[in-house]
Design an enzyme around this catalytic site. Structure first.
Site, short mmCIF file in Angstrom:
data_model
loop_
_atom_site.label_atom_id
_atom_site.label_comp_id
_atom_site.label_asym_id
_atom_site.label_seq_id
_atom_site.Cartn_x
_atom_site.Cartn_y
_atom_site.Cartn_z
N ASN A 9 0.68 -1.07 -0.17
CA ASN A 9 0.20 -0.01 -0.16
C ASN A 9 1.06 1.34 0.06
O ASN A 9 1.51 1.62 1.19
CB ASN A 9 -0.87 -0.08 1.20
CG ASN A 9 -1.79 1.47 1.28
OD1 ASN A 9 -1.79 2.08 0.37
ND2 ASN A 9 -2.33 1.32 2.62
N LYS A 11 0.07 4.15 -0.29
CA LYS A 11 -0.32 5.57 0.13
C LYS A 11 -0.13 6.65 -0.70
O LYS A 11 0.05 6.54 -1.85
CB LYS A 11 -0.06 5.57 1.55
CG LYS A 11 -0.25 4.58 2.46
CD LYS A 11 -0.10 4.59 3.96
CE LYS A 11 -0.30 3.41 4.74
NZ LYS A 11 -0.19 3.47 6.03
N GLU A 97 -6.94 5.00 7.79
CA GLU A 97 -6.54 6.49 7.23
C GLU A 97 -7.87 7.15 6.82
O GLU A 97 -8.15 8.15 6.56
CB GLU A 97 -5.23 6.54 6.74
CG GLU A 97 -4.16 6.31 7.58
CD GLU A 97 -2.87 5.60 6.53
OE1 GLU A 97 -2.85 5.64 5.37
OE2 GLU A 97 -2.03 5.36 7.29
N GLU A 180 -5.59 -4.63 10.83
CA GLU A 180 -4.24 -3.32 11.02
C GLU A 180 -4.66 -2.66 12.15
O GLU A 180 -5.61 -1.74 12.12
CB GLU A 180 -4.54 -2.63 9.64
CG GLU A 180 -4.41 -3.38 8.45
CD GLU A 180 -3.53 -2.19 7.42
OE1 GLU A 180 -2.65 -2.66 7.06
OE2 GLU A 180 -4.07 -1.08 7.40
P1 PGA Z 1 2.68 0.54 7.67
O1 PGA Z 1 1.28 0.73 7.01
O2 PGA Z 1 3.25 -0.81 7.16
O3 PGA Z 1 3.41 1.81 7.14
O4 PGA Z 1 2.51 0.41 9.24
C1 PGA Z 1 0.20 -0.54 6.72
C2 PGA Z 1 -1.04 -0.02 6.23
O5 PGA Z 1 -1.44 1.27 6.58
O6 PGA Z 1 -1.54 -0.46 5.23
#
Ligand code: PGA
Length: 263
Positions: A9, A11, A97, A180
């Site tokens: 991901n 983002k 998020e 998560e």
């Molecule tokens: P992270 O994010 O691996 O940076 O903790 C995981 C996610 O939000 O899918």
């Protein structure tokens, strides 16, 4: 036997050019491991380029979000038909998020209502994705405060119930759920493998109650939250953890490659 799945991901990172460079640096090695399913979720803008680069590989392209209407006057939104047209196979839904629940809050509280995903919108997104045969990656997870109050299982059960409300079990074949814990996302703090397994096991139990055992056993449950190559092997080899949703570490092609190899 469920095939392991590792999803990157990205983002709000990587321009089109950076996305192409990142894909270029892991594509050969990751593609040489066909026994693990892999997907990358870049920004909407980079999807066509990434899809083009991955077209002769087993690595799939995912999106990070979707809107539930097919088309119309919805400024700024992207429809499931558009994702389908762009060759998208997976789509993240209900990420903490987009729900406005941050592990590491750097967002002005006054703007938090911009991130206003609810159980109802998540349910609508699941329905429209399933209609287009795009596999949803449904994210669930508790905040640090909810965990401290002993509400982890209750919160996750509520999120699952809200997301799957009214959906026909037979349509959910291939659904992916990602556990998560919000407090672990982007914080460097990972959930212990045994505890992640306990929660993922209880997610499968809840899915079994709702969908029946056969259906629940087809659903891949991923762990996400500060996954890195140093903890991925232990996490991914738990009986109820079928891979990972990887944020920060997926931006480093070498780390991502190692994480895929560990699955
Ligand atoms: P992270 O994010 O691996 O940076 O903790 C995981 C996610 O939000 O899918």
């Amino acid at each position: 036997m469920r095939t392991k799945l590792v999803v990157g991901n990205w983002k709000m990172n990587n321009t089109i050019r950076e996305a192409a460079a990142a894909v270029d640096s892991f594509i050969k090695i990751v593609d040489a491991k066909p026994d693990v399913d892999v997907a990358i979720c870049p920004s909407y803008l980079a999807i066509p380029r990434v899809r083009e680069l991955l077209k002769n590989t087993h690595i799939k392209v995912g999106a990070q979000d979707v809107f539930w209407e097919e088309k119309g006057a919805f400024t700024g939104k992207v429809s499931p038909a558009m994702l389908y047209d762009a060759g998208v196979t997976f789509c993240i839904v209900g990420h903490s998020e987009t729900r406005g629940r941050f592990g590491k809050v750097e967002t002005d509280p006054a703007t938090l209502s911009v991130f206003c995903e609810s159980d109802l919108t998540i349910n609508k997104k699941l329905q429209c994705l399933l209609f287009y045969s795009i596999t949803p990656i449904l994210c669930v997870g508790e905040t640090a405060a909810e965990r401290k109050d002993g509400k982890t299982d209750e919160v996750i059960s509520g999120q699952l119930g809200g997301a799957l409300n009214g959906l026909d079990p037979t349509e959910l074949y291939g659904l992916v759920v990602a556990y998560e814990p919000v407090w672990a996302i982007g914080t460097g703090e990972t959930c212990e493998a045994a505890e992640a397994e306990r929660v993922c096991g209880s997610i499968r139990q809840k899915l079994t109650q709702k969908l029946g055992e056969d259906e629940a056993n087809t659903i891949r449950i991923l762990y996400g939250g500060s996954v890195k190559s140093s903890n991925s092997r232990e996490l991914f080899h738990q009986p109820n953890i079928d891979g990972g949703l990887v944020g920060g570490a997926s931006l480093d092609p070498e780390e991502f490659r190692k994480i895929v190899m560990s699955a």
